[in-house]
Scaffold this motif. Structure first.
Motif, PDB file in Angstrom:
ATOM      1  N   UNK A  16       0.561  -1.311   0.068  1.00  0.00           N
ATOM      2  CA  UNK A  16       0.010   0.064  -0.041  1.00  0.00           C
ATOM      3  C   UNK A  16       0.821   1.182   0.083  1.00  0.00           C
ATOM      4  N   UNK A  17       0.201   2.394  -0.378  1.00  0.00           N
ATOM      5  CA  UNK A  17       0.948   3.517  -0.368  1.00  0.00           C
ATOM      6  C   UNK A  17       1.290   3.969   1.024  1.00  0.00           C
ATOM      7  N   UNK A  86       8.180  -9.014  -2.629  1.00  0.00           N
ATOM      8  CA  UNK A  86       8.342  -8.514  -1.070  1.00  0.00           C
ATOM      9  C   UNK A  86       6.972  -7.802  -1.111  1.00  0.00           C
ATOM     10  N   UNK A  87       6.167  -8.335  -0.133  1.00  0.00           N
ATOM     11  CA  UNK A  87       4.823  -7.606  -0.158  1.00  0.00           C
ATOM     12  C   UNK A  87       4.984  -6.892   1.307  1.00  0.00           C
ATOM     13  N   UNK A  88       4.978  -5.539   1.133  1.00  0.00           N
ATOM     14  CA  UNK A  88       5.351  -4.650   2.482  1.00  0.00           C
ATOM     15  C   UNK A  88       3.944  -4.131   3.167  1.00  0.00           C
ATOM     16  N   UNK A  89       3.831  -4.149   4.347  1.00  0.00           N
ATOM     17  CA  UNK A  89       2.869  -3.415   5.114  1.00  0.00           C
ATOM     18  C   UNK A  89       3.660  -2.576   6.304  1.00  0.00           C
ATOM     19  N   UNK A  90       3.155  -1.562   6.886  1.00  0.00           N
ATOM     20  CA  UNK A  90       3.737  -0.708   7.992  1.00  0.00           C
ATOM     21  C   UNK A  90       3.242  -1.216   9.175  1.00  0.00           C
ATOM     22  N   UNK A  94      -2.372   0.115  10.683  1.00  0.00           N
ATOM     23  CA  UNK A  94      -3.260  -1.017  10.560  1.00  0.00           C
ATOM     24  C   UNK A  94      -3.916  -1.291   9.272  1.00  0.00           C
ATOM     25  N   UNK A  95      -4.073  -0.200   8.682  1.00  0.00           N
ATOM     26  CA  UNK A  95      -4.840  -0.340   7.354  1.00  0.00           C
ATOM     27  C   UNK A  95      -4.239  -1.047   6.486  1.00  0.00           C
ATOM     28  N   UNK A  96      -2.796  -0.782   6.205  1.00  0.00           N
ATOM     29  CA  UNK A  96      -1.892  -1.347   5.201  1.00  0.00           C
ATOM     30  C   UNK A  96      -1.655  -2.915   5.529  1.00  0.00           C
ATOM     31  N   UNK A  97      -1.902  -3.212   6.729  1.00  0.00           N
ATOM     32  CA  UNK A  97      -1.761  -4.709   7.077  1.00  0.00           C
ATOM     33  C   UNK A  97      -3.152  -5.284   6.492  1.00  0.00           C
ATOM     34  N   UNK A 127       6.063   3.214  16.632  1.00  0.00           N
ATOM     35  CA  UNK A 127       5.134   2.562  17.621  1.00  0.00           C
ATOM     36  C   UNK A 127       4.482   1.580  16.637  1.00  0.00           C
ATOM     37  N   UNK A 128       4.157   0.314  17.458  1.00  0.00           N
ATOM     38  CA  UNK A 128       3.534  -0.777  16.814  1.00  0.00           C
ATOM     39  C   UNK A 128       2.123  -0.583  16.734  1.00  0.00           C
ATOM     40  N   UNK A 129       1.281  -0.880  15.658  1.00  0.00           N
ATOM     41  CA  UNK A 129      -0.132  -1.134  15.581  1.00  0.00           C
ATOM     42  C   UNK A 129      -0.558  -2.427  15.185  1.00  0.00           C
ATOM     43  N   UNK A 130       0.576  -3.168  14.477  1.00  0.00           N
ATOM     44  CA  UNK A 130       0.251  -4.482  14.166  1.00  0.00           C
ATOM     45  C   UNK A 130       1.224  -5.569  14.983  1.00  0.00           C
TER      46      UNK A 130
END
Length: 233
Positions: A16-17, A86-90, A94-97, A127-130
């Protein structure tokens, strides 16, 4: 292999962006992080890097894709011939995951069924959301080969992710003929070519050449170029 040829592996980076795809690629290819980097990737860019992994010299072509919806149909064609994705999320978005399944659906439509999939939770310095356990569960449920939490800012696990991906590609080339046939694996090297070699801290990899700048490809039309939002991706 012949001294006049070397393996060439195509890696594609999606997600995701604003998950930090361009920073992830830049950290690996140039060992750099630009604070406040906000220019969005328009279409697709790629960098080249020559590496030695397990005493094998390999050229990597790393394709950095845009996360914006208007480029998604164009990006599908770039899965062709890719050895790994490579499939990235941040980890702080949370929405990117939650959108990872959309990227997987696109991948399954467009990529070879044996493409090596690496799940990457970027921005581990924030800071972690996932939770890591959630990502590991997603990885196992969707047949990813590898999972890393990385920081494009500090460099944590970035090089390791690419090195382990190269190892898996090499291994799969020897165990699956269909996988080997699905990727463009060889390029000619001039017999009199000269390359400067610098050694990395990790003995499993030596960097022999990396591109200084990504090469931006032509996008769908100039109007989209001029109106692309300047957000980090």
């Amino acid at each position: 292999m012949s001294k006049e040829s070397l393996p060439m592996f195509k890696f594609i980076v999606v997600g995701d962006q604003s998950v930090g795809k361009s920073s992830f690629v830049k950290q690996y290819s140039e060992s750099q992080f630009i604070e406040g980097m906000s220019k969005a990737t328009v279409g697709v860019e790629f960098v080249k890097k020559l590496v030695i992994v397990d005493k094998r010299r390999v050229e990597l072509q790393i394709w950095d894709t845009a996360g914006q919806e208007q480029f998604r149909s164009m990006i599908k064609s770039f899965y062709r011939g890719a050895a790994a994705v490579f499939v990235l999320y941040s980890i702080n978005q949370r929405d990117s995951f939650e959108k990872l399944q959309d990227w997987l659906s696109e991948l399954h439509e467009s990529a070879h069924e044996e493409i090596i999939k690496i799940l990457v939770g970027n921005k581990s310095d924030m800071e972690r959301c996932v939770q890591k356990e959630e990502a590991e569960k997603f990885m196992n449920a969707n047949n990813f080969s590898l999972f890393f939490e990385t920081s494009a800012k500090t460099g944590e696990n970035v090089e390791k992710a690419f090195v382990e991906a190269v190892k898996l590609v090499i291994m799969r080339m020897f165990t699956s003929e269909s996988f080997k046939n699905s990727i463009k694996t060889t390029k000619k090297t001039p017999a009199n070519s000269k390359q400067n070699t610098s050694r990395s801290d990790q003995p499993i990899q030596e960097v022999t050449q990396s591109s200084s700048k990504p090469i931006q490809l032509q996008t769908q039309n100039n109007q989209e170029n001029n109106h692309a939002k300047k957000q980090c991706c």
